[in-house]
Design a protein around this motif. Structure first.
Motif, PDB file in Angstrom:
ATOM      1  N   LEU A  64       0.753 -11.456  33.331  1.00 50.30           N
ATOM      2  CA  LEU A  64       2.073 -11.168  33.862  1.00 50.30           C
ATOM      3  C   LEU A  64       2.642 -12.388  34.587  1.00 50.30           C
ATOM      4  O   LEU A  64       3.827 -12.652  34.526  1.00 50.30           O
ATOM      5  CB  LEU A  64       1.988  -9.975  34.819  1.00 50.30           C
ATOM      6  CG  LEU A  64       3.286  -9.528  35.457  1.00 50.30           C
ATOM      7  CD1 LEU A  64       4.213  -8.974  34.386  1.00 50.30           C
ATOM      8  CD2 LEU A  64       3.013  -8.488  36.528  1.00 50.30           C
ATOM      9  N   ALA A  65       1.769 -13.136  35.257  1.00 51.17           N
ATOM     10  CA  ALA A  65       2.223 -14.271  36.058  1.00 51.17           C
ATOM     11  C   ALA A  65       1.269 -15.442  35.918  1.00 51.17           C
ATOM     12  O   ALA A  65       0.112 -15.293  35.582  1.00 51.17           O
ATOM     13  CB  ALA A  65       2.321 -13.858  37.526  1.00 51.17           C
ATOM     14  N   ARG A  66       1.789 -16.621  36.200  1.00 46.95           N
ATOM     15  CA  ARG A  66       0.996 -17.863  36.205  1.00 46.95           C
ATOM     16  C   ARG A  66       1.097 -18.449  37.596  1.00 46.95           C
ATOM     17  O   ARG A  66       2.193 -18.720  38.087  1.00 46.95           O
ATOM     18  CB  ARG A  66       1.559 -18.827  35.167  1.00 46.95           C
ATOM     19  CG  ARG A  66       1.005 -20.243  35.234  1.00 46.95           C
ATOM     20  CD  ARG A  66      -0.408 -20.296  34.656  1.00 46.95           C
ATOM     21  NE  ARG A  66      -0.827 -21.638  34.370  1.00 46.95           N
ATOM     22  CZ  ARG A  66      -1.648 -22.338  35.137  1.00 46.95           C
ATOM     23  NH1 ARG A  66      -2.117 -21.818  36.242  1.00 46.95           N
ATOM     24  NH2 ARG A  66      -2.010 -23.536  34.799  1.00 46.95           N
ATOM     25  N   ALA A  67      -0.032 -18.619  38.256  1.00 48.15           N
ATOM     26  CA  ALA A  67      -0.055 -19.199  39.597  1.00 48.15           C
ATOM     27  C   ALA A  67      -0.252 -20.703  39.495  1.00 48.15           C
ATOM     28  O   ALA A  67      -0.999 -21.186  38.656  1.00 48.15           O
ATOM     29  CB  ALA A  67      -1.184 -18.598  40.411  1.00 48.15           C
ATOM     30  N   PHE A  68       0.443 -21.464  40.331  1.00 47.93           N
ATOM     31  CA  PHE A  68       0.255 -22.899  40.384  1.00 47.93           C
ATOM     32  C   PHE A  68       0.712 -23.413  41.743  1.00 47.93           C
ATOM     33  O   PHE A  68       1.406 -22.718  42.480  1.00 47.93           O
ATOM     34  CB  PHE A  68       1.013 -23.619  39.264  1.00 47.93           C
ATOM     35  CG  PHE A  68       2.507 -23.473  39.322  1.00 47.93           C
ATOM     36  CD1 PHE A  68       3.290 -24.393  39.995  1.00 47.93           C
ATOM     37  CD2 PHE A  68       3.135 -22.403  38.714  1.00 47.93           C
ATOM     38  CE1 PHE A  68       4.675 -24.247  40.057  1.00 47.93           C
ATOM     39  CE2 PHE A  68       4.503 -22.240  38.770  1.00 47.93           C
ATOM     40  CZ  PHE A  68       5.278 -23.175  39.449  1.00 47.93           C
ATOM     41  N   THR A  69       0.315 -24.622  42.049  1.00 50.70           N
ATOM     42  CA  THR A  69       0.667 -25.249  43.316  1.00 50.70           C
ATOM     43  C   THR A  69       1.524 -26.474  43.032  1.00 50.70           C
ATOM     44  O   THR A  69       1.206 -27.264  42.151  1.00 50.70           O
ATOM     45  CB  THR A  69      -0.603 -25.677  44.082  1.00 50.70           C
ATOM     46  OG1 THR A  69      -1.422 -24.528  44.253  1.00 50.70           O
ATOM     47  CG2 THR A  69      -0.267 -26.263  45.426  1.00 50.70           C
ATOM     48  N   LEU A  70       2.596 -26.630  43.760  1.00 51.56           N
ATOM     49  CA  LEU A  70       3.414 -27.830  43.646  1.00 51.56           C
ATOM     50  C   LEU A  70       2.743 -28.949  44.431  1.00 51.56           C
ATOM     51  O   LEU A  70       2.359 -28.767  45.574  1.00 51.56           O
ATOM     52  CB  LEU A  70       4.817 -27.584  44.192  1.00 51.56           C
ATOM     53  CG  LEU A  70       5.662 -26.572  43.420  1.00 51.56           C
ATOM     54  CD1 LEU A  70       6.978 -26.350  44.138  1.00 51.56           C
ATOM     55  CD2 LEU A  70       5.906 -27.059  42.022  1.00 51.56           C
ATOM     56  N   ALA A  71       2.590 -30.089  43.798  1.00 46.28           N
ATOM     57  CA  ALA A  71       1.929 -31.214  44.460  1.00 46.28           C
ATOM     58  C   ALA A  71       2.920 -32.059  45.223  1.00 46.28           C
ATOM     59  O   ALA A  71       4.066 -32.119  44.977  1.00 46.28           O
ATOM     60  CB  ALA A  71       1.195 -32.064  43.446  1.00 46.28           C
TER      61      ALA A  71
END
Length: 115
Positions: free
Chosen positions: A108-115
């Protein structure tokens, strides 16, 4: 369609399994089936939050067991959130080891972190 399952202890504490609920509704909306029992989390794992990619992979390695009912089947593995893919990969390996001919992953979702 197979939901990526919670361990039974976490399910009892939470009282619901969001991936299972999503799989059921998506199967209903698309005319597919979402049979229960095709994939189980055979051991309790730590929560993945805050773990590195390598730690996540080690945490879920061997944590899933698939039913022989998957033999010869094409499986759509459904999870709520995809972060590094470690959990989905470990579950897909269990499905393939049990004889699934193809495993695709939908989240349903994709988690990621902005660098």
């Amino acid at each position: 369609m197979v939901a990526l399952p919670l361990h039974v202890r976490r399910f009892r504490k939470r009282k619901y399994d969001q991936a299972h609920l999503l799989a059921g509704q998506l199967a209903k909306a698309t005319g597919r089936t979402a049979p229960g029992g095709w994939l189980e989390r055979s051991r309790e794992t730590r929560r993945q939050v805050g773990l590195s990619e390598a730690e996540r992979a080690g945490n879920v390695a061997g944590a899933f067991v698939a039913s022989r009912a998957v033999k010869g089947q094409e499986v759509l593995l459904l999870d709520d959130v995809f972060t590094t893919g470690s959990t989905a990969r470990a579950a897909a390996v269990a499905l393939r080891d049990a004889g699934a001919v193809r495993v695709e992953v939908l989240t349903l979702a994709r988690a990621f972190t902005l660098a």
